[in-house]
Motif scaffolding. Sequence first.
Motif, short mmCIF file in Angstrom:
data_model
loop_
_atom_site.label_atom_id
_atom_site.label_comp_id
_atom_site.label_asym_id
_atom_site.label_seq_id
_atom_site.Cartn_x
_atom_site.Cartn_y
_atom_site.Cartn_z
N ALA A 31 -2.73 0.69 -5.75
CA ALA A 31 -2.65 -0.57 -6.51
C ALA A 31 -1.21 -1.08 -6.57
O ALA A 31 -0.97 -2.29 -6.47
N THR A 32 -0.26 -0.17 -6.71
CA THR A 32 1.15 -0.56 -6.74
C THR A 32 1.54 -1.23 -5.43
O THR A 32 2.19 -2.28 -5.42
N LEU A 33 1.16 -0.61 -4.31
CA LEU A 33 1.47 -1.19 -3.00
C LEU A 33 0.76 -2.52 -2.80
O LEU A 33 1.34 -3.45 -2.21
N ALA A 34 -0.46 -2.66 -3.28
CA ALA A 34 -1.18 -3.93 -3.15
C ALA A 34 -0.48 -5.03 -3.93
O ALA A 34 -0.32 -6.15 -3.44
N ARG A 35 -0.03 -4.71 -5.16
CA ARG A 35 0.70 -5.71 -5.96
C ARG A 35 2.02 -6.09 -5.28
O ARG A 35 2.38 -7.27 -5.22
N PHE A 36 2.73 -5.10 -4.77
CA PHE A 36 3.99 -5.37 -4.08
C PHE A 36 3.75 -6.26 -2.86
O PHE A 36 4.45 -7.25 -2.64
N THR A 37 2.75 -5.89 -2.05
CA THR A 37 2.43 -6.67 -0.85
C THR A 37 2.08 -8.10 -1.20
O THR A 37 2.59 -9.05 -0.59
N ASP A 38 1.23 -8.29 -2.20
CA ASP A 38 0.85 -9.64 -2.62
C ASP A 38 2.07 -10.45 -3.07
O ASP A 38 2.22 -11.61 -2.71
N ALA A 39 2.94 -9.83 -3.86
CA ALA A 39 4.12 -10.53 -4.37
C ALA A 39 5.08 -10.88 -3.23
O ALA A 39 5.63 -11.99 -3.19
N LEU A 40 5.26 -9.96 -2.29
CA LEU A 40 6.16 -10.22 -1.17
C LEU A 40 5.63 -11.33 -0.28
O LEU A 40 6.37 -12.25 0.09
N VAL A 41 4.37 -11.26 0.06
CA VAL A 41 3.75 -12.28 0.91
C VAL A 41 3.80 -13.65 0.22
O VAL A 41 4.08 -14.67 0.84
N ALA A 42 3.57 -13.66 -1.09
CA ALA A 42 3.61 -14.93 -1.85
C ALA A 42 5.00 -15.57 -1.79
O ALA A 42 5.13 -16.78 -1.92
N ARG A 43 6.01 -14.75 -1.57
CA ARG A 43 7.39 -15.27 -1.48
C ARG A 43 7.84 -15.46 -0.04
O ARG A 43 9.03 -15.64 0.23
N GLY A 44 6.91 -15.38 0.90
CA GLY A 44 7.23 -15.64 2.29
C GLY A 44 7.59 -14.42 3.11
O GLY A 44 7.97 -14.54 4.27
N GLY A 45 7.47 -13.23 2.54
CA GLY A 45 7.79 -12.00 3.27
C GLY A 45 6.65 -11.57 4.16
O GLY A 45 5.55 -12.13 4.13
N HIS A 46 6.94 -10.59 4.98
CA HIS A 46 5.94 -10.03 5.90
C HIS A 46 5.85 -8.53 5.65
O HIS A 46 6.87 -7.87 5.44
N VAL A 47 4.65 -8.00 5.72
CA VAL A 47 4.43 -6.57 5.52
C VAL A 47 3.77 -6.02 6.77
O VAL A 47 2.82 -6.60 7.29
N HIS A 48 4.31 -4.91 7.26
CA HIS A 48 3.74 -4.22 8.40
C HIS A 48 3.38 -2.82 7.93
O HIS A 48 4.24 -2.08 7.45
N VAL A 49 2.13 -2.44 8.06
CA VAL A 49 1.67 -1.12 7.67
C VAL A 49 1.48 -0.31 8.94
O VAL A 49 0.75 -0.72 9.84
N CYS A 50 2.16 0.83 9.01
CA CYS A 50 2.12 1.67 10.20
C CYS A 50 1.64 3.06 9.82
O CYS A 50 2.04 3.61 8.80
#
Length: 146
Positions: A69-88
């Motif tokens: 849940a922490t990672l999901a919240r972080f990902t959502d917040a980052l993407v909402a600010r224009g960031g990109h997330v790559h999960v490997c």
Amino acid sequence: MSGLSQPRERFRVISTGKLSDGRHQQAVGSAVTRLRDARLAGLAELDDVEALRDRAHAIRMEAIRDLDATLARFTDALVARGGHVHVCATAEEACRVIGDICKRHEAKLVAKSKSMATEEIALNAALEADGLEVVETDLGEYILQL
């Protein structure tokens, strides 16, 4: 210049010269003293430093207990600010993805934070194998430690 073509070797040579320079020694000493004094002054303004440390520890542990849940919240917040997330899933995949990003942007030089995560996946070696020059700093870690 063959021996100095590697970033680490160039850094070693330059830093060795700076360390023997009295003016730079004084500047570094003054900066460290100012940072220490500012940290101590900031801590002195706090009512209960140990309680704050305990609270920070509890927050970290809660984040780890509910990591998905922490990672999901972080990902959502980052993407909402224009960031990109790559999960490997693997170190190799992470290095490949980062290398591909560098290639896409035609990078020649990569400045990155020194971290245990990038050491563990051998990111520097992978980027250098892709023909990139890697310059590493641990300034972020130094700031966090202060």
